[in-house]
Design a protein around this motif. Structure first.
Motif, PDB file in Angstrom:
ATOM      1  N   GLN A  80     -13.633  37.157  -6.095  1.00  0.00           N
ATOM      2  CA  GLN A  80     -14.258  37.763  -4.917  1.00  0.00           C
ATOM      3  C   GLN A  80     -15.065  38.994  -5.313  1.00  0.00           C
ATOM      4  OE1 GLN A  80     -13.520  36.616  -1.581  1.00  0.00           O
ATOM      5  NE2 GLN A  80     -14.993  38.033  -0.702  1.00  0.00           N
ATOM      6  N   CYS A 112     -28.208  39.219  -0.873  1.00  0.00           N
ATOM      7  CA  CYS A 112     -27.550  38.173  -1.648  1.00  0.00           C
ATOM      8  C   CYS A 112     -28.215  36.810  -1.414  1.00  0.00           C
ATOM      9  CB  CYS A 112     -26.071  38.087  -1.281  1.00  0.00           C
ATOM     10  SG  CYS A 112     -25.177  36.723  -2.082  1.00  0.00           S
ATOM     11  N   THR A 158     -19.193  39.447  -4.798  1.00  0.00           N
ATOM     12  CA  THR A 158     -19.771  40.482  -3.931  1.00  0.00           C
ATOM     13  C   THR A 158     -20.656  41.459  -4.699  1.00  0.00           C
ATOM     14  OG1 THR A 158     -17.738  41.791  -4.166  1.00  0.00           O
ATOM     15  CG2 THR A 158     -17.911  40.363  -2.238  1.00  0.00           C
ATOM     16  N   ILE A 167     -12.672  31.957   0.499  1.00  0.00           N
ATOM     17  CA  ILE A 167     -14.002  32.485   0.226  1.00  0.00           C
ATOM     18  C   ILE A 167     -15.035  31.675   0.994  1.00  0.00           C
ATOM     19  CG2 ILE A 167     -15.753  32.852  -1.558  1.00  0.00           C
ATOM     20  CD1 ILE A 167     -13.439  33.252  -3.551  1.00  0.00           C
ATOM     21  N   ILE A 189     -20.111  36.133   2.760  1.00  0.00           N
ATOM     22  CA  ILE A 189     -20.588  36.990   1.670  1.00  0.00           C
ATOM     23  C   ILE A 189     -22.078  37.264   1.809  1.00  0.00           C
ATOM     24  CG2 ILE A 189     -20.972  37.068  -0.836  1.00  0.00           C
ATOM     25  CD1 ILE A 189     -18.257  35.768  -1.188  1.00  0.00           C
TER      26      ILE A 189
END
Length: 217
Positions: free
Chosen positions: A62, A97, A66, A85, A90
């Motif tokens: 994780q 991202c 990130t 997840i 995210i």
């Protein structure tokens, strides 16, 4: 086995720092194949092995996700979802991202659970039908051809999305890319007669000049 590693190697050649993440319980299956091919796809990457069955391993994964500008997910969606997840979460939480999901048949049900390799994805897309139509016999078209096609398209898509500011979850499948390439080829432009084999250059792998990627221990 091929599309994801090829995509990330191309991004690495463009200047990205690439971290290859594997599970200690289920490492990359390509490690059991031809060593030269594995090295060619994974040259100049950093390698991280995590115990994804443990809470600490999941936390480490994780943390890596990130802090990444681009995430290349090369598995069925449930692989990460069963660890809590969620790609969309995210992408929302990490500014800029780009999350690119490479699957056999896409992220939508019911095909999101289907397993694919480059050969059968190409058949499903219609490549073997085209081969039979042109040459009167049925066979696999190319060597797992949907894999390298997807790796090339994925690298271009990930780079383009990142240069435009990111913040997107991209869904790319081997099946979809093979269908796209068929359409881009233009069926109406096919000749009625097969090409002369003398006019077709045999594929030649580029040389590998890197040291072998060792398994983290």
């Amino acid at each position: 086995l091929w599309a994801g590693p090829l995509c990330t190697q191309i991004l690495g050649l463009m200047g990205a720092r690439v971290i290859k993440v594997e599970s200690t319980g289920r490492p990359d299956g390509a490690r059991a194949g031809d060593p030269g091919f594995f090295d060619l796809l994974n040259a100049n990457k950093q390698s991280v092995a995590l115990d994804l069955a443990s809470a600490s391993g999941k936390r480490q994964l994780q943390e890596l996700l990130t802090h990444a500008d681009i995430v290349i997910e090369s598995a069925r969606p449930r692989a990460l979802e069963q660890m809590g997840i969620q790609a969309a979460d995210i992408v929302r939480a990490v500014a800029g991202c780009v999350w690119l999901s490479i699957t056999g048949y896409g992220r939508d049900a019911p095909m999101r659970e289907w397993i694919a390799y480059g050969d059968d994805a190409g058949v499903a897309a219609g490549l073997s039908w085209l081969l039979r139509d042109a040459h009167n016999h049925t066979a696999f078209c190319g060597d797992a051809v949907a894999d390298p096609l997807t790796g090339l398209h994925a690298a271009l898509l990930a780079w383009a999305a990142w240069t435009r500011g990111g913040g997107v979850l991209l869904d790319m499948s081997l099946y979809g890319v093979a269908m796209h390439c068929i359409a881009a080829g233009g069926l109406q432009n096919r000749s009625d007669s097969p090409p002369d084999p003398a006019d077709i250059l045999a594929p030649c792998a580029r040389p590998d000049s890197s040291a072998r990627m060792a398994w983290p221990g």
